[in-house]
Motif scaffolding. Sequence first.
Motif, PDB file in Angstrom:
ATOM      1  N   THR A 106      43.846  47.636 -51.425  1.00  0.00           N
ATOM      2  CA  THR A 106      44.336  46.547 -50.576  1.00  0.00           C
ATOM      3  C   THR A 106      43.665  45.254 -51.027  1.00  0.00           C
ATOM      4  OG1 THR A 106      44.603  48.081 -48.742  1.00  0.00           O
ATOM      5  CG2 THR A 106      44.577  45.730 -48.210  1.00  0.00           C
ATOM      6  N   ILE A 107      44.477  44.237 -51.197  1.00  0.00           N
ATOM      7  CA  ILE A 107      43.960  42.957 -51.679  1.00  0.00           C
ATOM      8  C   ILE A 107      44.137  41.911 -50.582  1.00  0.00           C
ATOM      9  CG2 ILE A 107      44.191  41.195 -53.463  1.00  0.00           C
ATOM     10  CD1 ILE A 107      45.478  43.718 -55.045  1.00  0.00           C
ATOM     11  N   TYR A 108      43.082  41.199 -50.327  1.00  0.00           N
ATOM     12  CA  TYR A 108      43.056  40.201 -49.251  1.00  0.00           C
ATOM     13  C   TYR A 108      42.815  38.818 -49.856  1.00  0.00           C
ATOM     14  CZ  TYR A 108      41.777  44.406 -46.515  1.00  0.00           C
ATOM     15  OH  TYR A 108      41.716  45.659 -45.963  1.00  0.00           O
ATOM     16  N   ILE A 109      43.336  37.810 -49.190  1.00  0.00           N
ATOM     17  CA  ILE A 109      43.044  36.436 -49.611  1.00  0.00           C
ATOM     18  C   ILE A 109      42.790  35.590 -48.369  1.00  0.00           C
ATOM     19  CG2 ILE A 109      45.464  35.646 -49.652  1.00  0.00           C
ATOM     20  CD1 ILE A 109      44.711  34.074 -52.238  1.00  0.00           C
ATOM     21  N   ASN A 110      41.794  34.735 -48.455  1.00  0.00           N
ATOM     22  CA  ASN A 110      41.446  33.950 -47.250  1.00  0.00           C
ATOM     23  C   ASN A 110      42.289  32.698 -47.087  1.00  0.00           C
ATOM     24  OD1 ASN A 110      40.287  32.489 -49.366  1.00  0.00           O
ATOM     25  ND2 ASN A 110      38.546  31.805 -48.135  1.00  0.00           N
ATOM     26  N   GLN A 111      42.849  32.214 -48.210  1.00  0.00           N
ATOM     27  CA  GLN A 111      43.715  31.034 -48.104  1.00  0.00           C
ATOM     28  C   GLN A 111      44.616  30.967 -49.326  1.00  0.00           C
ATOM     29  OE1 GLN A 111      41.453  27.353 -48.346  1.00  0.00           O
ATOM     30  NE2 GLN A 111      40.115  28.158 -49.928  1.00  0.00           N
ATOM     31  N   ARG A 112      45.846  30.583 -49.082  1.00  0.00           N
ATOM     32  CA  ARG A 112      46.778  30.417 -50.192  1.00  0.00           C
ATOM     33  C   ARG A 112      46.685  28.989 -50.725  1.00  0.00           C
ATOM     34  NH1 ARG A 112      51.202  34.170 -51.749  1.00  0.00           N
ATOM     35  NH2 ARG A 112      51.307  35.741 -50.109  1.00  0.00           N
ATOM     36  N   PRO A 113      46.920  28.795 -52.007  1.00  0.00           N
ATOM     37  CA  PRO A 113      46.965  27.420 -52.519  1.00  0.00           C
ATOM     38  C   PRO A 113      48.239  26.724 -52.063  1.00  0.00           C
ATOM     39  CG  PRO A 113      47.536  28.969 -54.239  1.00  0.00           C
ATOM     40  CD  PRO A 113      47.171  29.805 -53.040  1.00  0.00           C
ATOM     41  N   LYS A 114      48.232  25.421 -52.145  1.00  0.00           N
ATOM     42  CA  LYS A 114      49.444  24.688 -51.790  1.00  0.00           C
ATOM     43  C   LYS A 114      50.546  25.001 -52.799  1.00  0.00           C
ATOM     44  CE  LYS A 114      47.091  20.835 -49.566  1.00  0.00           C
ATOM     45  NZ  LYS A 114      46.573  19.469 -49.719  1.00  0.00           N
ATOM     46  N   PRO A 115      51.801  24.963 -52.375  1.00  0.00           N
ATOM     47  CA  PRO A 115      52.896  25.232 -53.319  1.00  0.00           C
ATOM     48  C   PRO A 115      52.811  24.297 -54.529  1.00  0.00           C
ATOM     49  CG  PRO A 115      53.728  25.103 -51.062  1.00  0.00           C
ATOM     50  CD  PRO A 115      52.294  24.690 -51.012  1.00  0.00           C
ATOM     51  N   GLY A 116      52.994  24.853 -55.699  1.00  0.00           N
ATOM     52  CA  GLY A 116      52.957  24.043 -56.914  1.00  0.00           C
ATOM     53  C   GLY A 116      51.561  23.837 -57.476  1.00  0.00           C
ATOM     54  N   ALA A 117      50.535  24.336 -56.764  1.00  0.00           N
ATOM     55  CA  ALA A 117      49.159  24.167 -57.254  1.00  0.00           C
ATOM     56  C   ALA A 117      48.990  24.890 -58.587  1.00  0.00           C
ATOM     57  CB  ALA A 117      48.169  24.707 -56.234  1.00  0.00           C
ATOM     58  N   THR A 118      48.196  24.312 -59.459  1.00  0.00           N
ATOM     59  CA  THR A 118      47.974  24.941 -60.761  1.00  0.00           C
ATOM     60  C   THR A 118      46.673  25.738 -60.792  1.00  0.00           C
ATOM     61  OG1 THR A 118      46.941  22.902 -61.520  1.00  0.00           O
ATOM     62  CG2 THR A 118      49.276  23.201 -62.023  1.00  0.00           C
ATOM     63  N   GLU A 119      45.937  25.671 -59.716  1.00  0.00           N
ATOM     64  CA  GLU A 119      44.752  26.507 -59.596  1.00  0.00           C
ATOM     65  C   GLU A 119      44.445  26.743 -58.119  1.00  0.00           C
ATOM     66  OE1 GLU A 119      40.915  23.725 -59.919  1.00  0.00           O
ATOM     67  OE2 GLU A 119      42.113  23.729 -61.762  1.00  0.00           O
ATOM     68  N   PHE A 120      43.647  27.759 -57.859  1.00  0.00           N
ATOM     69  CA  PHE A 120      43.267  28.048 -56.475  1.00  0.00           C
ATOM     70  C   PHE A 120      42.192  27.061 -56.030  1.00  0.00           C
ATOM     71  CE2 PHE A 120      45.380  31.825 -57.743  1.00  0.00           C
ATOM     72  CZ  PHE A 120      45.959  32.332 -56.592  1.00  0.00           C
ATOM     73  N   PRO A 121      42.240  26.659 -54.762  1.00  0.00           N
ATOM     74  CA  PRO A 121      41.244  25.686 -54.306  1.00  0.00           C
ATOM     75  C   PRO A 121      39.848  26.289 -54.232  1.00  0.00           C
ATOM     76  CG  PRO A 121      42.635  26.381 -52.474  1.00  0.00           C
ATOM     77  CD  PRO A 121      43.216  27.003 -53.707  1.00  0.00           C
ATOM     78  N   VAL A 122      38.854  25.433 -54.419  1.00  0.00           N
ATOM     79  CA  VAL A 122      37.461  25.861 -54.248  1.00  0.00           C
ATOM     80  C   VAL A 122      37.311  26.439 -52.837  1.00  0.00           C
ATOM     81  CG1 VAL A 122      35.082  25.046 -54.054  1.00  0.00           C
ATOM     82  CG2 VAL A 122      36.557  24.189 -55.888  1.00  0.00           C
ATOM     83  N   GLY A 123      36.681  27.586 -52.742  1.00  0.00           N
ATOM     84  CA  GLY A 123      36.530  28.251 -51.444  1.00  0.00           C
ATOM     85  C   GLY A 123      37.474  29.427 -51.270  1.00  0.00           C
ATOM     86  N   THR A 124      38.409  29.601 -52.228  1.00  0.00           N
ATOM     87  CA  THR A 124      39.304  30.752 -52.150  1.00  0.00           C
ATOM     88  C   THR A 124      38.508  32.040 -52.380  1.00  0.00           C
ATOM     89  OG1 THR A 124      41.177  29.483 -52.994  1.00  0.00           O
ATOM     90  CG2 THR A 124      41.313  31.891 -53.183  1.00  0.00           C
ATOM     91  N   ILE A 125      38.760  33.033 -51.544  1.00  0.00           N
ATOM     92  CA  ILE A 125      38.127  34.345 -51.726  1.00  0.00           C
ATOM     93  C   ILE A 125      39.215  35.403 -51.815  1.00  0.00           C
ATOM     94  CG2 ILE A 125      36.490  36.031 -50.800  1.00  0.00           C
ATOM     95  CD1 ILE A 125      35.213  33.844 -49.152  1.00  0.00           C
ATOM     96  N   VAL A 126      39.186  36.174 -52.869  1.00  0.00           N
ATOM     97  CA  VAL A 126      40.107  37.297 -53.034  1.00  0.00           C
ATOM     98  C   VAL A 126      39.265  38.571 -53.020  1.00  0.00           C
ATOM     99  CG1 VAL A 126      41.863  38.372 -54.487  1.00  0.00           C
ATOM    100  CG2 VAL A 126      41.637  35.872 -54.453  1.00  0.00           C
ATOM    101  N   VAL A 127      39.623  39.494 -52.143  1.00  0.00           N
ATOM    102  CA  VAL A 127      38.866  40.742 -52.011  1.00  0.00           C
ATOM    103  C   VAL A 127      39.786  41.907 -52.348  1.00  0.00           C
ATOM    104  CG1 VAL A 127      37.603  42.261 -50.434  1.00  0.00           C
ATOM    105  CG2 VAL A 127      37.384  39.779 -50.208  1.00  0.00           C
ATOM    106  N   LYS A 128      39.259  42.862 -53.096  1.00  0.00           N
ATOM    107  CA  LYS A 128      40.042  44.051 -53.443  1.00  0.00           C
ATOM    108  C   LYS A 128      39.292  45.260 -52.908  1.00  0.00           C
ATOM    109  CE  LYS A 128      42.426  45.830 -57.502  1.00  0.00           C
ATOM    110  NZ  LYS A 128      42.567  45.648 -58.952  1.00  0.00           N
TER     111      LYS A 128
END
Lengths: 173, 342
Positions: A69-91
């Motif tokens: 199961t993969i979790y994400i704490n925040q999605r980037p804005k549409p069209g973003a070319t990178e994830f914002p600082v503070g993004t956490i992805v957990v697997k």
Amino acid sequence: MRVLVLVVILMSCGPQTEMPDSGTLKTYFIATDTDFDSFRGWERVTIAGNLASLQPDGGEPEHQSGQRTIYINQRPKPGATEFPVGTIVVKEMPDRILAMVKRGGTYNAKGLIGWEHFRIYFRPNQTAVVEWRGLGPANGEDYGPRGSSCNTCHGANKSSDGVLNAAFRLRNP
Amino acid sequence: MNRVKANILVLVLTVVFSCGLPPDQQALVDVQTFTKKNLDTLVSASEKLCVAVPMPTANGWDATGTDQASIETMKTQWKAARVAYERIEGSIAVLFPELDESTDQRYDGFLETATDTNLFDDQGVTGIHALERIIWSNAIPPSVVEFEKALGSKFVEAQFPKNETQSKNVKEKLCPKLVSDVTEMRQQYSFVRLDAASAFRGVIGSMREQFEKVSFASTGEEESRYAQSTMLDVKANLEGAQLTYEAFRPWITSQKGSALDAKIMQGFVVLEKAYNETPGDAFPAPPLTWSSVSPSAADKNTPFGKLFLAVQKQTDEAEPESLVKHMLEAATLLGIPELKMK
């Protein structure tokens, strides 16, 4: 006067954390244990596909097969070319929890730039503890094809800023 | 007492009595304050070190003449920077692995992945030990030279800058790189919201640092090998561990850990005593026949042997009564599992 007393009390108590240096545009997110405490409440996707084809030499398989199961704490804005600082992805897998955190700056400059890798342990009281953190796994641990590290696969995925899961990849126009 | 004075008294008393943070939170405040203070010293000493770098001249540095005083100032500031970093390295290195490498990697560590024929610029071999290798280049012990020569074709002999380009590189590239890196470290640390686990692991990290340093001493690999000041490093490691641990004591004792706390404090005393028996900044010379695996009785009885065994005993987590073993027990008491070290 009573208001003044209250204001002084509020200002003088609690952890004395300083704000980051002013006058700088640099932003960093340096995660600590408590940042992972609530990950099971984040947006999630569960997958079970086998990505064994990614490991032709028969390296450690659990990271890429079985239920995870993969979790994400925040999605980037549409069209973003990178994830914002503070993004956490957990697997989360049956036997381990791995994570990557967008820390910012030039951290991990020779690998997945701006991302820090983690292994997390979740206590019975539902609080998280970092088992290891850094540019890759702790000595003696391996999560991909033999001789590789987190950066080998995630760092190669530049188009989605290292996030491999289809549900959470960047959606560029 | 008039009304205003009475109100001020109430205000002061209220603040004093209402600010008792829970012990776990107070520990974090204390550790963070201690770390920031040492990062400030690290930056400040590095800056002063760079200010003292001799101005570039066509003939490089005149180490026994006009530049002698500058070099002595550099040595003093180098040691101040060193002590500040070694006090907090146990908790800092894991957060900033790349900056830790660029500022604190050893010469042989850099050469594992690269070559560097220009020892004076800001590429390849950099940081505090790169500067140390230049500043003390005329006083490097033969055992250290022997160890580094064995690194093979990548080895480049340490020396003072001998021309304008080299001296300009130290002044404008190598030293500013150190300042830039430690300043970056301090800036990024201001974004750390420290938690108990990370802070306490730093204490254990500082203890392990000490054994690593003493282990390398017998092979010429010791950390501050050119300045011969690795003893100063381990004393700073111990001091950092003691001061950081001090912040955790109220929390540990509040968790019925008074007996454990007493054992930890006793372990600190044992190590401190062993260190105090070694005056100066340098490790005692290891006996020529020294073996860290199976030292002879005679070698164990030398100043180096006694120091090695004292550090080994207190930092060996397999040893039931070691300081690190008790620290790990304290971590468990506080609900902190061990952080795996890379």
